[in-house]
Design a protein around this motif. Structure first.
Motif, PDB file in Angstrom:
ATOM      1  N   HIS A  53       0.811  -1.221   0.000  1.00 26.91           N
ATOM      2  CA  HIS A  53       0.000   0.000   0.000  1.00 26.91           C
ATOM      3  C   HIS A  53       0.846   1.273   0.000  1.00 26.91           C
ATOM      4  O   HIS A  53       0.321   2.366  -0.131  1.00 26.91           O
ATOM      5  CB  HIS A  53      -0.961   0.018   1.191  1.00 26.91           C
ATOM      6  N   ARG A  54       2.152   1.118   0.120  1.00 26.57           N
ATOM      7  CA  ARG A  54       3.022   2.301   0.121  1.00 26.57           C
ATOM      8  C   ARG A  54       3.331   2.729  -1.308  1.00 26.57           C
ATOM      9  O   ARG A  54       3.734   1.916  -2.135  1.00 26.57           O
ATOM     10  CB  ARG A  54       4.327   2.001   0.853  1.00 26.57           C
ATOM     11  N   HIS A  55       3.142   4.011  -1.544  1.00 21.92           N
ATOM     12  CA  HIS A  55       3.447   4.536  -2.876  1.00 21.92           C
ATOM     13  C   HIS A  55       4.529   5.609  -2.800  1.00 21.92           C
ATOM     14  O   HIS A  55       5.219   5.838  -3.781  1.00 21.92           O
ATOM     15  CB  HIS A  55       2.186   5.095  -3.531  1.00 21.92           C
ATOM     16  N   TYR A  56       4.677   6.241  -1.677  1.00 20.80           N
ATOM     17  CA  TYR A  56       5.679   7.298  -1.518  1.00 20.80           C
ATOM     18  C   TYR A  56       6.662   6.970  -0.410  1.00 20.80           C
ATOM     19  O   TYR A  56       7.863   7.135  -0.562  1.00 20.80           O
ATOM     20  CB  TYR A  56       5.003   8.646  -1.244  1.00 20.80           C
ATOM     21  N   HIS A  57       6.173   6.514   0.714  1.00 22.30           N
ATOM     22  CA  HIS A  57       7.013   6.229   1.880  1.00 22.30           C
ATOM     23  C   HIS A  57       7.628   4.838   1.732  1.00 22.30           C
ATOM     24  O   HIS A  57       7.206   3.879   2.365  1.00 22.30           O
ATOM     25  CB  HIS A  57       6.198   6.362   3.165  1.00 22.30           C
ATOM     26  N   THR A  58       8.640   4.771   0.868  1.00 17.23           N
ATOM     27  CA  THR A  58       9.284   3.514   0.494  1.00 17.23           C
ATOM     28  C   THR A  58      10.784   3.598   0.779  1.00 17.23           C
ATOM     29  O   THR A  58      11.283   4.637   1.213  1.00 17.23           O
ATOM     30  CB  THR A  58       9.087   3.266  -1.013  1.00 17.23           C
ATOM     31  N   LEU A  59      11.482   2.512   0.490  1.00 16.27           N
ATOM     32  CA  LEU A  59      12.941   2.540   0.620  1.00 16.27           C
ATOM     33  C   LEU A  59      13.541   3.608  -0.289  1.00 16.27           C
ATOM     34  O   LEU A  59      14.552   4.220   0.055  1.00 16.27           O
ATOM     35  CB  LEU A  59      13.536   1.169   0.290  1.00 16.27           C
ATOM     36  N   ARG A  60      12.924   3.853  -1.424  1.00 12.49           N
ATOM     37  CA  ARG A  60      13.390   4.893  -2.341  1.00 12.49           C
ATOM     38  C   ARG A  60      13.348   6.254  -1.653  1.00 12.49           C
ATOM     39  O   ARG A  60      14.266   7.057  -1.739  1.00 12.49           O
ATOM     40  CB  ARG A  60      12.508   4.898  -3.595  1.00 12.49           C
ATOM     41  N   HIS A  61      12.241   6.529  -0.962  1.00  8.93           N
ATOM     42  CA  HIS A  61      12.070   7.789  -0.241  1.00  8.93           C
ATOM     43  C   HIS A  61      13.142   7.935   0.840  1.00  8.93           C
ATOM     44  O   HIS A  61      13.740   9.007   0.991  1.00  8.93           O
ATOM     45  CB  HIS A  61      10.668   7.825   0.368  1.00  8.93           C
ATOM     46  N   ILE A  62      13.406   6.860   1.568  1.00 13.18           N
ATOM     47  CA  ILE A  62      14.411   6.908   2.628  1.00 13.18           C
ATOM     48  C   ILE A  62      15.797   7.144   2.020  1.00 13.18           C
ATOM     49  O   ILE A  62      16.571   7.972   2.519  1.00 13.18           O
ATOM     50  CB  ILE A  62      14.390   5.613   3.470  1.00 13.18           C
ATOM     51  N   ALA A  63      16.107   6.436   0.953  1.00  6.93           N
ATOM     52  CA  ALA A  63      17.402   6.633   0.285  1.00  6.93           C
ATOM     53  C   ALA A  63      17.525   8.067  -0.220  1.00  6.93           C
ATOM     54  O   ALA A  63      18.594   8.679  -0.088  1.00  6.93           O
ATOM     55  CB  ALA A  63      17.550   5.643  -0.871  1.00  6.93           C
ATOM     56  N   ASP A  64      16.448   8.618  -0.779  1.00  7.80           N
ATOM     57  CA  ASP A  64      16.479  10.011  -1.243  1.00  7.80           C
ATOM     58  C   ASP A  64      16.761  10.974  -0.093  1.00  7.80           C
ATOM     59  O   ASP A  64      17.520  11.929  -0.245  1.00  7.80           O
ATOM     60  CB  ASP A  64      15.162  10.393  -1.921  1.00  7.80           C
ATOM     61  N   MET A  65      16.151  10.714   1.060  1.00  8.87           N
ATOM     62  CA  MET A  65      16.404  11.564   2.231  1.00  8.87           C
ATOM     63  C   MET A  65      17.868  11.477   2.656  1.00  8.87           C
ATOM     64  O   MET A  65      18.486  12.495   2.974  1.00  8.87           O
ATOM     65  CB  MET A  65      15.495  11.166   3.396  1.00  8.87           C
ATOM     66  N   LEU A  66      18.408  10.283   2.672  1.00 12.09           N
ATOM     67  CA  LEU A  66      19.807  10.102   3.069  1.00 12.09           C
ATOM     68  C   LEU A  66      20.749  10.779   2.079  1.00 12.09           C
ATOM     69  O   LEU A  66      21.731  11.407   2.485  1.00 12.09           O
ATOM     70  CB  LEU A  66      20.126   8.611   3.204  1.00 12.09           C
TER      71      LEU A  66
END
Length: 97
Positions: A53-66
């Motif tokens: 159900h996640r479309h934005y809050h994903t590992l991609r989002h976390i990697a982008d933040m890092l």
């Protein structure tokens, strides 16, 4: 560039690698030495951020933040402050309803 399935697998692998490095750095910084517990926590992180159900809050989002934190040049912050930002980045969306 044509984005193929192989391209997206490579992107996902880079994202997972970036988040894994941050998570292991956090574990080292806080003295987490129980490998079973660390592995279990990592599996929970991956499971949480890859829920269907996640479309934005994903590992991609976390990697982008890092990556954004890396790019911000936070050298003026203390190691403790940098650690806090990394903890926030990795865990801020761990529970998402």
């Amino acid at each position: 560039m044509i984005e193929t399935e192989d391209y997206w697998l490579e992107v996902r692998a880079r994202d997972v690698d970036r988040v894994a490095k941050a998570f292991l750095a956090i574990c080292n910084a806080i003295g987490a030495k129980d490998k079973t517990l660390v592995q279990s926590a990592w599996q929970q992180i991956v499971q949480s951020y890859t829920e269907p159900h996640r479309h934005y809050h994903t590992l991609r989002h976390i990697a982008d933040m890092l990556h954004a934190l890396d790019a911000a040049g936070l050298d003026q912050l203390s190691p403790e402050q940098q650690l806090r930002l990394n903890i926030f980045a990795v865990f801020h969306d761990i529970v998402y309803v």
